[in-house]
Design a protein around this motif. Structure first.
Motif, PDB file in Angstrom:
ATOM      1  N   VAL A   1      47.564  25.631  50.646  1.00 40.46           N
ATOM      2  CA  VAL A   1      47.219  24.527  49.751  1.00 40.46           C
ATOM      3  C   VAL A   1      46.027  23.722  50.246  1.00 40.46           C
ATOM      4  N   ALA A   2      45.648  23.893  51.474  1.00 39.78           N
ATOM      5  CA  ALA A   2      44.555  23.096  52.039  1.00 39.78           C
ATOM      6  C   ALA A   2      43.209  23.574  51.504  1.00 39.78           C
ATOM      7  N   THR A   3      42.191  22.834  51.822  1.00 38.99           N
ATOM      8  CA  THR A   3      40.836  23.144  51.400  1.00 38.99           C
ATOM      9  C   THR A   3      40.386  24.480  51.981  1.00 38.99           C
ATOM     10  N   PRO A   4      39.820  25.363  51.162  1.00 41.66           N
ATOM     11  CA  PRO A   4      39.317  26.636  51.686  1.00 41.66           C
ATOM     12  C   PRO A   4      38.202  26.397  52.700  1.00 41.66           C
ATOM     13  N   HIS A   5      38.150  27.227  53.722  1.00 35.34           N
ATOM     14  CA  HIS A   5      37.105  27.104  54.722  1.00 35.34           C
ATOM     15  C   HIS A   5      36.652  28.498  55.165  1.00 35.34           C
ATOM     16  N   ARG A   6      35.449  28.556  55.720  1.00 35.12           N
ATOM     17  CA  ARG A   6      34.877  29.784  56.243  1.00 35.12           C
ATOM     18  C   ARG A   6      33.833  29.419  57.284  1.00 35.12           C
ATOM     19  N   THR A   7      33.288  30.427  57.945  1.00 36.13           N
ATOM     20  CA  THR A   7      32.244  30.217  58.934  1.00 36.13           C
ATOM     21  C   THR A   7      30.996  30.975  58.503  1.00 36.13           C
ATOM     22  N   GLN A   8      29.861  30.294  58.521  1.00 29.58           N
ATOM     23  CA  GLN A   8      28.583  30.941  58.227  1.00 29.58           C
ATOM     24  C   GLN A   8      27.920  31.299  59.548  1.00 29.58           C
ATOM     25  N   LEU A   9      27.489  32.558  59.666  1.00 29.59           N
ATOM     26  CA  LEU A   9      26.819  33.039  60.869  1.00 29.59           C
ATOM     27  C   LEU A   9      25.418  33.489  60.490  1.00 29.59           C
ATOM     28  N   THR A  10      24.420  32.863  61.078  1.00 28.68           N
ATOM     29  CA  THR A  10      23.035  33.261  60.858  1.00 28.68           C
ATOM     30  C   THR A  10      22.557  33.931  62.128  1.00 28.68           C
ATOM     31  N   ILE A  11      22.219  35.228  62.040  1.00 24.66           N
ATOM     32  CA  ILE A  11      21.805  35.998  63.199  1.00 24.66           C
ATOM     33  C   ILE A  11      20.310  36.275  63.075  1.00 24.66           C
ATOM     34  N   VAL A  12      19.553  35.851  64.082  1.00 28.07           N
ATOM     35  CA  VAL A  12      18.103  36.048  64.090  1.00 28.07           C
ATOM     36  C   VAL A  12      17.746  36.943  65.268  1.00 28.07           C
ATOM     37  N   LEU A  13      17.034  38.031  64.975  1.00 30.20           N
ATOM     38  CA  LEU A  13      16.584  38.958  66.003  1.00 30.20           C
ATOM     39  C   LEU A  13      15.080  38.804  66.169  1.00 30.20           C
ATOM     40  N   GLU A  14      14.622  38.637  67.410  1.00 36.36           N
ATOM     41  CA  GLU A  14      13.194  38.497  67.697  1.00 36.36           C
ATOM     42  C   GLU A  14      12.825  39.453  68.821  1.00 36.36           C
ATOM     43  N   SER A  15      11.729  40.157  68.624  1.00 34.84           N
ATOM     44  CA  SER A  15      11.263  41.090  69.642  1.00 34.84           C
ATOM     45  C   SER A  15      10.679  40.320  70.820  1.00 34.84           C
ATOM     46  N   VAL A  16      11.215  40.595  72.026  1.00 27.18           N
ATOM     47  CA  VAL A  16      10.714  39.957  73.240  1.00 27.18           C
ATOM     48  C   VAL A  16       9.634  40.831  73.848  1.00 27.18           C
ATOM     49  N   SER A  17       9.882  42.138  73.880  1.00 24.93           N
ATOM     50  CA  SER A  17       8.912  43.122  74.354  1.00 24.93           C
ATOM     51  C   SER A  17       9.180  44.399  73.575  1.00 24.93           C
ATOM     52  N   ALA A  18       8.478  45.471  73.944  1.00 21.46           N
ATOM     53  CA  ALA A  18       8.659  46.732  73.227  1.00 21.46           C
ATOM     54  C   ALA A  18      10.063  47.292  73.408  1.00 21.46           C
ATOM     55  N   SER A  19      10.742  46.910  74.480  1.00 18.34           N
ATOM     56  CA  SER A  19      12.061  47.487  74.753  1.00 18.34           C
ATOM     57  C   SER A  19      13.191  46.471  74.816  1.00 18.34           C
ATOM     58  N   SER A  20      12.965  45.226  74.433  1.00 18.18           N
ATOM     59  CA  SER A  20      14.047  44.243  74.446  1.00 18.18           C
ATOM     60  C   SER A  20      13.933  43.292  73.257  1.00 18.18           C
ATOM     61  N   THR A  21      15.110  42.814  72.838  1.00 15.02           N
ATOM     62  CA  THR A  21      15.200  41.956  71.654  1.00 15.02           C
ATOM     63  C   THR A  21      16.116  40.778  71.951  1.00 15.02           C
ATOM     64  N   SER A  22      15.702  39.606  71.519  1.00 16.21           N
ATOM     65  CA  SER A  22      16.514  38.407  71.644  1.00 16.21           C
ATOM     66  C   SER A  22      17.338  38.242  70.368  1.00 16.21           C
ATOM     67  N   VAL A  23      18.644  38.029  70.536  1.00 19.66           N
ATOM     68  CA  VAL A  23      19.550  37.850  69.394  1.00 19.66           C
ATOM     69  C   VAL A  23      20.146  36.457  69.485  1.00 19.66           C
ATOM     70  N   THR A  24      19.929  35.648  68.451  1.00 23.89           N
ATOM     71  CA  THR A  24      20.466  34.290  68.384  1.00 23.89           C
ATOM     72  C   THR A  24      21.431  34.201  67.218  1.00 23.89           C
ATOM     73  N   VAL A  25      22.620  33.682  67.485  1.00 30.53           N
ATOM     74  CA  VAL A  25      23.632  33.509  66.440  1.00 30.53           C
ATOM     75  C   VAL A  25      23.896  32.016  66.283  1.00 30.53           C
ATOM     76  N   GLU A  26      23.710  31.522  65.052  1.00 30.44           N
ATOM     77  CA  GLU A  26      23.980  30.123  64.729  1.00 30.44           C
ATOM     78  C   GLU A  26      25.272  30.066  63.917  1.00 30.44           C
ATOM     79  N   THR A  27      26.218  29.261  64.357  1.00 25.57           N
ATOM     80  CA  THR A  27      27.532  29.158  63.721  1.00 25.57           C
ATOM     81  C   THR A  27      27.669  27.804  63.037  1.00 25.57           C
ATOM     82  N   VAL A  28      28.089  27.822  61.767  1.00 27.76           N
ATOM     83  CA  VAL A  28      28.321  26.589  61.010  1.00 27.76           C
ATOM     84  C   VAL A  28      29.642  26.740  60.260  1.00 27.76           C
TER      85      VAL A  28
END
Length: 147
Positions: free
Chosen positions: A83-110
């Motif tokens: 009966v309570a208010t519906p809720h969920r979590t939004q996840l925004t995942i951003v991938l950025e190339s650091v070099s030719a062989s590595s990638t930075s992954v950032t996850v933002e949670t709301v």
């Protein structure tokens, strides 16, 4: 005649509230999100494919997939005690190339709740995040895939 004067007086008092509106400014959500970052030893294309696979394995609803390195995913909607208010979590995942062989992954949670006021349409509204377990699970799975 008395009733007409009273009605006009009440109308003149209520008119400014109706004309100016009762809407308020949108809630400032700065600082509501939690961010977690990890660097994986894979090029951007492979990290993107791994991220997509991890989100599917976790059975998250993928809303946006951008080949330039961004995902927006949601956990399934839940209620407490049906009966309570519906809720969920939004996840925004951003991938950025650091070099030719590595990638930075950032996850933002709301955290989000579903609600409506008399002057707005029903929609999801951001709330202060207190738990980032989904983000940590995503990052752990990506680390495991890169080793």
């Amino acid at each position: 005649m008395k009733h007409i004067v009273k009605a006009l007086l009440m109308l003149s008092l209520a008119l400014p509230a109706v004309v100016s509106g009762c809407a308020r400014a949108k809630l400032d959500t700065a600082g509501f999100a939690m961010q977690d970052t990890v660097t994986v030893n894979k090029p951007l294309d492979e990290a993107w494919q791994d991220t997509k696979a991890v989100l599917r394995e976790m059975e998250l609803d993928i809303y946006t997939r951008d080949k330039r390195g961004e995902f927006v995913a949601y956990t399934p909607m839940k209620r407490h005690f049906y009966v309570a208010t519906p809720h969920r979590t939004q996840l925004t995942i951003v991938l950025e190339s650091v070099s030719a062989s590595s990638t930075s992954v950032t996850v933002e949670t709301v955290q989000q709740v579903y609600g409506v006021t008399p002057l707005t349409y029903p929609d999801w509204h951001d709330r202060k995040t207190s738990d980032n377990k989904e983000a940590l699970a995503i990052l752990d799975a990506l680390r495991a895939r890169s080793s």
